[in-house]
Motif scaffolding. Structure first.
Motif, PDB file in Angstrom:
ATOM      1  N   ILE A   1       0.864  -1.181   0.000  1.00  0.00           N
ATOM      2  CA  ILE A   1       0.000   0.000   0.000  1.00  0.00           C
ATOM      3  C   ILE A   1       0.896   1.225   0.000  1.00  0.00           C
ATOM      4  N   MET A   2       0.354   2.361  -0.412  1.00  0.00           N
ATOM      5  CA  MET A   2       1.204   3.545  -0.580  1.00  0.00           C
ATOM      6  C   MET A   2       0.515   4.819  -0.103  1.00  0.00           C
ATOM      7  N   MET A   3       1.191   5.547   0.769  1.00  0.00           N
ATOM      8  CA  MET A   3       0.819   6.908   1.154  1.00  0.00           C
ATOM      9  C   MET A   3      -0.619   7.011   1.653  1.00  0.00           C
ATOM     10  N   CYS A   4      -1.021   6.051   2.445  1.00  0.00           N
ATOM     11  CA  CYS A   4      -2.385   6.048   2.982  1.00  0.00           C
ATOM     12  C   CYS A   4      -2.468   6.935   4.227  1.00  0.00           C
ATOM     13  N   PRO A   5      -3.678   7.340   4.631  1.00  0.00           N
ATOM     14  CA  PRO A   5      -3.832   8.054   5.895  1.00  0.00           C
ATOM     15  C   PRO A   5      -3.338   7.193   7.045  1.00  0.00           C
ATOM     16  N   TYR A   6      -2.971   7.830   8.143  1.00  0.00           N
ATOM     17  CA  TYR A   6      -2.391   7.077   9.255  1.00  0.00           C
ATOM     18  C   TYR A   6      -3.402   6.080   9.819  1.00  0.00           C
ATOM     19  N   SER A   7      -2.952   4.854   9.942  1.00  0.00           N
ATOM     20  CA  SER A   7      -3.739   3.812  10.578  1.00  0.00           C
ATOM     21  C   SER A   7      -2.780   2.719  11.014  1.00  0.00           C
ATOM     22  N   LYS A   8      -3.296   1.764  11.765  1.00  0.00           N
ATOM     23  CA  LYS A   8      -2.462   0.667  12.248  1.00  0.00           C
ATOM     24  C   LYS A   8      -3.080  -0.669  11.877  1.00  0.00           C
ATOM     25  N   THR A   9      -2.220  -1.664  11.786  1.00  0.00           N
ATOM     26  CA  THR A   9      -2.697  -3.023  11.564  1.00  0.00           C
ATOM     27  C   THR A   9      -3.330  -3.550  12.848  1.00  0.00           C
ATOM     28  N   ALA A  10      -3.933  -4.711  12.770  1.00  0.00           N
ATOM     29  CA  ALA A  10      -4.540  -5.322  13.953  1.00  0.00           C
ATOM     30  C   ALA A  10      -3.510  -5.588  15.043  1.00  0.00           C
ATOM     31  N   ASP A  11      -2.241  -5.723  14.659  1.00  0.00           N
ATOM     32  CA  ASP A  11      -1.172  -5.969  15.632  1.00  0.00           C
ATOM     33  C   ASP A  11      -0.529  -4.682  16.140  1.00  0.00           C
TER      34      ASP A  11
ATOM     35  N   ASN B   1       6.903   3.131  14.201  1.00  0.00           N
ATOM     36  CA  ASN B   1       5.482   3.149  13.830  1.00  0.00           C
ATOM     37  C   ASN B   1       4.944   4.554  13.580  1.00  0.00           C
ATOM     38  N   SER B   2       5.845   5.518  13.471  1.00  0.00           N
ATOM     39  CA  SER B   2       5.464   6.909  13.138  1.00  0.00           C
ATOM     40  C   SER B   2       4.394   7.457  14.081  1.00  0.00           C
ATOM     41  N   GLU B   3       4.506   7.129  15.350  1.00  0.00           N
ATOM     42  CA  GLU B   3       3.502   7.571  16.325  1.00  0.00           C
ATOM     43  C   GLU B   3       3.698   9.021  16.746  1.00  0.00           C
ATOM     44  N   ARG B   4       4.942   9.487  16.763  1.00  0.00           N
ATOM     45  CA  ARG B   4       5.193  10.873  17.161  1.00  0.00           C
ATOM     46  C   ARG B   4       4.947  11.840  16.021  1.00  0.00           C
ATOM     47  N   HIS B   5       5.264  11.378  14.815  1.00  0.00           N
ATOM     48  CA  HIS B   5       5.045  12.235  13.644  1.00  0.00           C
ATOM     49  C   HIS B   5       4.812  11.347  12.436  1.00  0.00           C
ATOM     50  N   TYR B   6       3.748  11.628  11.708  1.00  0.00           N
ATOM     51  CA  TYR B   6       3.431  10.812  10.530  1.00  0.00           C
ATOM     52  C   TYR B   6       3.398  11.671   9.285  1.00  0.00           C
ATOM     53  N   HIS B   7       4.166  11.239   8.306  1.00  0.00           N
ATOM     54  CA  HIS B   7       4.132  11.830   6.972  1.00  0.00           C
ATOM     55  C   HIS B   7       3.990  10.660   6.014  1.00  0.00           C
ATOM     56  N   SER B   8       2.906  10.595   5.281  1.00  0.00           N
ATOM     57  CA  SER B   8       2.591   9.396   4.502  1.00  0.00           C
ATOM     58  C   SER B   8       3.672   9.054   3.486  1.00  0.00           C
ATOM     59  N   ARG B   9       4.270  10.070   2.880  1.00  0.00           N
ATOM     60  CA  ARG B   9       5.295   9.829   1.868  1.00  0.00           C
ATOM     61  C   ARG B   9       6.563   9.273   2.498  1.00  0.00           C
ATOM     62  N   ARG B  10       6.967   9.856   3.621  1.00  0.00           N
ATOM     63  CA  ARG B  10       8.180   9.377   4.282  1.00  0.00           C
ATOM     64  C   ARG B  10       7.966   7.991   4.889  1.00  0.00           C
ATOM     65  N   ALA B  11       6.767   7.738   5.409  1.00  0.00           N
ATOM     66  CA  ALA B  11       6.483   6.407   5.963  1.00  0.00           C
ATOM     67  C   ALA B  11       6.510   5.342   4.861  1.00  0.00           C
ATOM     68  N   TYR B  12       6.011   5.690   3.692  1.00  0.00           N
ATOM     69  CA  TYR B  12       6.100   4.769   2.554  1.00  0.00           C
ATOM     70  C   TYR B  12       7.563   4.517   2.201  1.00  0.00           C
ATOM     71  N   GLY B  13       8.337   5.588   2.148  1.00  0.00           N
ATOM     72  CA  GLY B  13       9.758   5.446   1.862  1.00  0.00           C
ATOM     73  C   GLY B  13      10.466   4.574   2.882  1.00  0.00           C
ATOM     74  N   GLN B  14      10.107   4.733   4.166  1.00  0.00           N
ATOM     75  CA  GLN B  14      10.706   3.903   5.202  1.00  0.00           C
ATOM     76  C   GLN B  14      10.405   2.423   4.961  1.00  0.00           C
ATOM     77  N   SER B  15       9.167   2.116   4.596  1.00  0.00           N
ATOM     78  CA  SER B  15       8.794   0.714   4.387  1.00  0.00           C
ATOM     79  C   SER B  15       9.514   0.116   3.188  1.00  0.00           C
ATOM     80  N   LYS B  16       9.719   0.907   2.154  1.00  0.00           N
ATOM     81  CA  LYS B  16      10.412   0.415   0.960  1.00  0.00           C
ATOM     82  C   LYS B  16      11.922   0.300   1.205  1.00  0.00           C
ATOM     83  N   LEU B  17      12.465   1.215   2.001  1.00  0.00           N
ATOM     84  CA  LEU B  17      13.864   1.104   2.405  1.00  0.00           C
ATOM     85  C   LEU B  17      14.061  -0.149   3.255  1.00  0.00           C
ATOM     86  N   ALA B  18      13.090  -0.435   4.107  1.00  0.00           N
ATOM     87  CA  ALA B  18      13.153  -1.644   4.938  1.00  0.00           C
ATOM     88  C   ALA B  18      13.199  -2.898   4.081  1.00  0.00           C
TER      89      ALA B  18
END
Length: 205
Positions: free
Chosen positions: A16-26, A77-94
């Protein structure tokens, strides 16, 4: 999978890409959970079977967007600050870092691992883009790939005989490609590996 006796190719392509902040069931940030941790856990669960099936290959689908982010070990988990583009980048870097770390652990097992950028592909992955990005998408759309074209590098890494001696590399357009400096950081790759195992509650030798 208990009924399966052989598994030679695993392609981790969920995303998934650049979605609004949300969390998985875990409780994981959604992009990190789907794009990285889900692949990490699935690979862990299937790896014994793949070792028994060797030669075998694992392909992780990343993106050139890995350069958009960095690994935030203290706020994964981007709890202190969430930016959808950077969070996507983090997941792809991971994806890239975990591929590098996994390749080292699989050396000599007959299971090779690769990570790829499929290209800019015409899928519904863009559905959460904001207006400026959607305008840009309309401009670049003639230069994007169809789904079939976007699958070619994954297929290449799954079947190309010349890659038998290669593992841990990053590929695009069915060729080795350059990734960012952060994606070549083996110290961070190990730190992310340990953190991912802790988050998932698994022990991966």
């Amino acid at each position: 999978m208990t009924e399966e006796r052989q598994l030679n190719v695993l392609i981790n392509n969920a995303g998934i890409m650049m979605c609004p902040y949300s969390k998985t069931a875990d409780g994981f940030e959604m992009q990190l959970g789907v794009n990285h941790l889900g692949h990490f856990l699935l690979t862990f669960l299937l790896l014994d079977l793949m070792k028994r099936s060797a030669p075998a290959r694992i392909i992780n689908v990343s993106s050139m967007a890995h350069s958009w982010g960095s690994i935030q070990l203290d706020d994964i988990n981007s709890e202190r600050h969430y930016h959808s583009r950077r969070a996507y980048g983090q997941s792809k870097l991971a994806n890239i870092l975990s591929t590098r770390a996994l390749a080292k652990r699989l050396k000599g097992t007959g299971v090779n691992v690769y990570v790829i950028h499929p290209g800019v592909v015409r899928t519904e992955l863009k559905r959460h883009m904001n207006i400026p990005l959607l305008v840009m998408w309309k401009i670049v759309r003639p230069f994007t790939k169809t789904v079939v074209q976007g699958a070619q590098t994954s297929i290449y890494c799954a079947v190309e005989p010349e890659l038998d001696a290669e593992s841990g590399g990053y590929y695009s357009n069915c060729s080795p490609a350059s990734c960012s400096r952060a994606a070549r950081d083996d110290v961070m790759a190990e730190k992310l590996w340990v953190l991912s195992c802790q988050m998932l509650g698994i022990t991966w030798e």
